[in-house]
Structure formats: structure tokens, C-alpha cells
Scaffold this motif. Structure first.
Motif, mmCIF file in Angstrom:
data_model
loop_
_atom_site.group_PDB
_atom_site.id
_atom_site.type_symbol
_atom_site.label_atom_id
_atom_site.label_comp_id
_atom_site.label_asym_id
_atom_site.label_seq_id
_atom_site.Cartn_x
_atom_site.Cartn_y
_atom_site.Cartn_z
ATOM 1 N N SER A 2 0.810 -1.218 0.000
ATOM 2 C CA SER A 2 0.000 0.000 0.000
ATOM 3 C C SER A 2 0.847 1.274 0.000
ATOM 4 N N ARG A 3 2.157 1.124 0.240
ATOM 5 C CA ARG A 3 3.022 2.295 0.337
ATOM 6 C C ARG A 3 4.085 2.351 -0.764
ATOM 7 N N ILE A 4 4.103 1.340 -1.621
ATOM 8 C CA ILE A 4 5.198 1.233 -2.576
ATOM 9 C C ILE A 4 5.185 2.351 -3.619
ATOM 10 N N THR A 5 4.012 2.848 -3.986
ATOM 11 C CA THR A 5 3.947 3.913 -4.989
ATOM 12 C C THR A 5 4.545 5.205 -4.430
ATOM 13 N N ILE A 6 4.200 5.541 -3.193
ATOM 14 C CA ILE A 6 4.766 6.737 -2.571
ATOM 15 C C ILE A 6 6.272 6.576 -2.386
ATOM 16 N N PHE A 7 6.698 5.386 -1.981
ATOM 17 C CA PHE A 7 8.128 5.134 -1.813
ATOM 18 C C PHE A 7 8.865 5.311 -3.141
ATOM 19 N N ARG A 27 15.754 -1.369 1.874
ATOM 20 C CA ARG A 27 16.231 -2.144 3.022
ATOM 21 C C ARG A 27 15.880 -1.469 4.341
ATOM 22 N N THR A 28 15.770 -0.149 4.329
ATOM 23 C CA THR A 28 15.426 0.587 5.555
ATOM 24 C C THR A 28 14.053 1.251 5.416
ATOM 25 N N PHE A 29 13.195 0.581 4.663
ATOM 26 C CA PHE A 29 11.866 1.110 4.326
ATOM 27 C C PHE A 29 11.102 1.585 5.563
ATOM 28 N N ASN A 30 10.934 0.706 6.535
ATOM 29 C CA ASN A 30 10.140 1.051 7.722
ATOM 30 C C ASN A 30 10.814 2.119 8.576
ATOM 31 N N LYS A 31 12.122 2.026 8.693
ATOM 32 C CA LYS A 31 12.871 2.975 9.513
ATOM 33 C C LYS A 31 12.770 4.391 8.962
ATOM 34 N N GLU A 32 12.744 4.523 7.645
ATOM 35 C CA GLU A 32 12.748 5.844 7.010
ATOM 36 C C GLU A 32 11.362 6.341 6.612
#
Length: 226
Positions: free
Chosen positions: A54-59, A156-161
Motif C-alpha cells: 500500500s506504500r510502494i507507490t509513494i516510496f 532495506r530501511t523502508f520502515n525505519k525511514e
């Protein structure tokens, strides 16, 4: 390029498919985008993870934003914005579109960035390229490589950032304070809404005229009124 990977049964993570030009580009909700030679037109695949879908487009938009800012002078950076859910704008014109799709056990990320191209046909007033902004021709293949490498590094640091990403996207949100109309059941409502923010979930919050409570949408068809 998304369709090519969709048909490919032996997808490998970070397989990259590149097109020289695009005549059958697809966007959100079936919109069309045509790009001639000189654009970065590519798709790649990553392994499916439910927590990022659900967040990949914004990422992905964040990644492209970080790539583009390398080529813009400081005075032009303020004109580069993120239009939820999947576009990068320069002033009021589109410089990048993104389409992410789940296909079997992968997520396909399709990206189109206007780099050296300048022939947008009927979309002339709605699109802009990096070359038109800077006057400098760039190496398209190098930009594609940089984008995929940065994506692979940052995922790799998706959640952290994520908090930092959402804050940046909100600060640079093209829709900040914009008045919009939304489409329900195939028709635009007469009621107008004001865009509030992008939520941590990736949803957009809007407030209707006369309403006390905001509404959140994961997907929304809308047009900007003002």
C-alpha cells in the motif's frame, strides 16, 4: 514495460525492462501517457511483501524525487513536487509518472521520467522534461541505473525511514491546500473538498466544504479545481 514483466513467468527480482519510447503507457485508473525517445521508460520487479504494497507507490515517488533533485539547481527545487499518489510535478506540469502493480509473487514498479524528450503532442501543456528545465542533455541509461540502485538501497530501511519519507512528501505535496472535486460512481460530485495531508498509511485525507470530519482514501479519482 509493465505488461512485458507481467507476461514473464520467470521474473527475477530487479529484472529491469527498458523501452526506447512509449505509445501504450498506462497510468492510474486507466489514464494514458505517451512518451517519445529521450525519456527514461522502465520497469523492474521486487518480491511481494504485504506490508509495503500500500506504500510502494509513494516510496517509488520518493526515490525518483531524490534522483531528480540531483539535477536541479537550488532555486528550481522548490518547484519540484509530489502529486499523490503517483506523479512528480515541476510547477504545474508532469515530469514523472509511476505505476506499481502486484503480479503473482512480485510487485512491478513502472517508471517514466521525462529526461531529454520534448515532444509531448496533445499533452504539451501538461508535461515537461528535465532538459526543458536545465537545458542539459543527460544520460538516460545512467539515470535508470541510479534510480534502481537507490531504490534497492533504500528499500532495506523502508520502515525505519518511512516517517521521513511521508514528511517530505507532505512538505512537497502538489495538492497542499488545493480544492478538488472527487468522482463517485463514475460522476464528479458538485461538492468541493480541500486536501489536508498524506497519512502515514499512504492514504490521502480531504475535508469537504461544511464537514467537520476528514475523509481518508487509499485510492481516489479527482480533479483539481483551484
Amino acid at each position: 514495460t509493465n505488461d512485458y514483466l507481467r507476461r514473464k513467468l520467470d521474473i527475477e527480482e530487479y529484472d529491469v525492462i527498458i523501452a526506447g519510447k512509449q505509445t501504450n503507457g498506462r497510468g492510474k485508473r486507466g489514464s494514458i501517457w505517451i512518451s517519445n525517445e529521450g525519456a527514461a521508460l522502465f520497469s523492474f520487479a521486487i518480491e511481494y511483501r504485504e506490508e509495503i504494497l500500500s506504500r510502494i507507490t509513494i516510496f517509488s515517488s520518493y526515490i525518483v524525487y531524490k534522483i531528480l533533485e540531483k539535477f536541479l539547481e537550488e532555486g528550481n527545487m522548490e518547484k519540484l513536487t509530489f502529486k499523490w499518489p503517483n506523479d512528480i510535478y515541476y510547477e504545474d506540469r508532469k515530469i514523472c509518472g509511476i505505476l506499481c502493480e502486484k503480479v503473482r509473487n512480485h510487485i512491478i514498479i513502472g517508471i517514466g521520467i521525462n529526461i531529454n524528450n520534448s515532444d509531448f503532442g496533445i499533452f504539451r501543456d501538461k508535461a515537461v522534461s528535465l532538459f526543458e528545465i536545465t537545458g542539459i542533455k543527460e544520460d538516460v541509461d545512467s539515470i535508470i541505473k541510479e534510480t534502481v540502485v537507490l531504490f534497492e538501497e533504500k528499500i532495506r530501511t523502508f520502515n525505519k525511514e518511512w516517517e521521513k519519507i511521508i514528511n517530505l512528501m507532505n512538505n512537497k505535496n502538489y495538492l497542499n491546500g488545493k480544492i478538488i472535486k472527487i468522482k463517485t460512481n463514475g460522476n464528479f460530485e458538485d461538492k468541493i473538498y480541500k486536501v489536508s495531508r498524506i497519512e502515514r498509511s499512504g492514504k490521502i485525507s480531504i475535508l469537504g466544504k461544511g464537514d467537520l470530519d476528514e475523509k481518508e482514501f487509499e485510492s481516489l479519482e479527482f480533479e483539481v479545481i483551484n
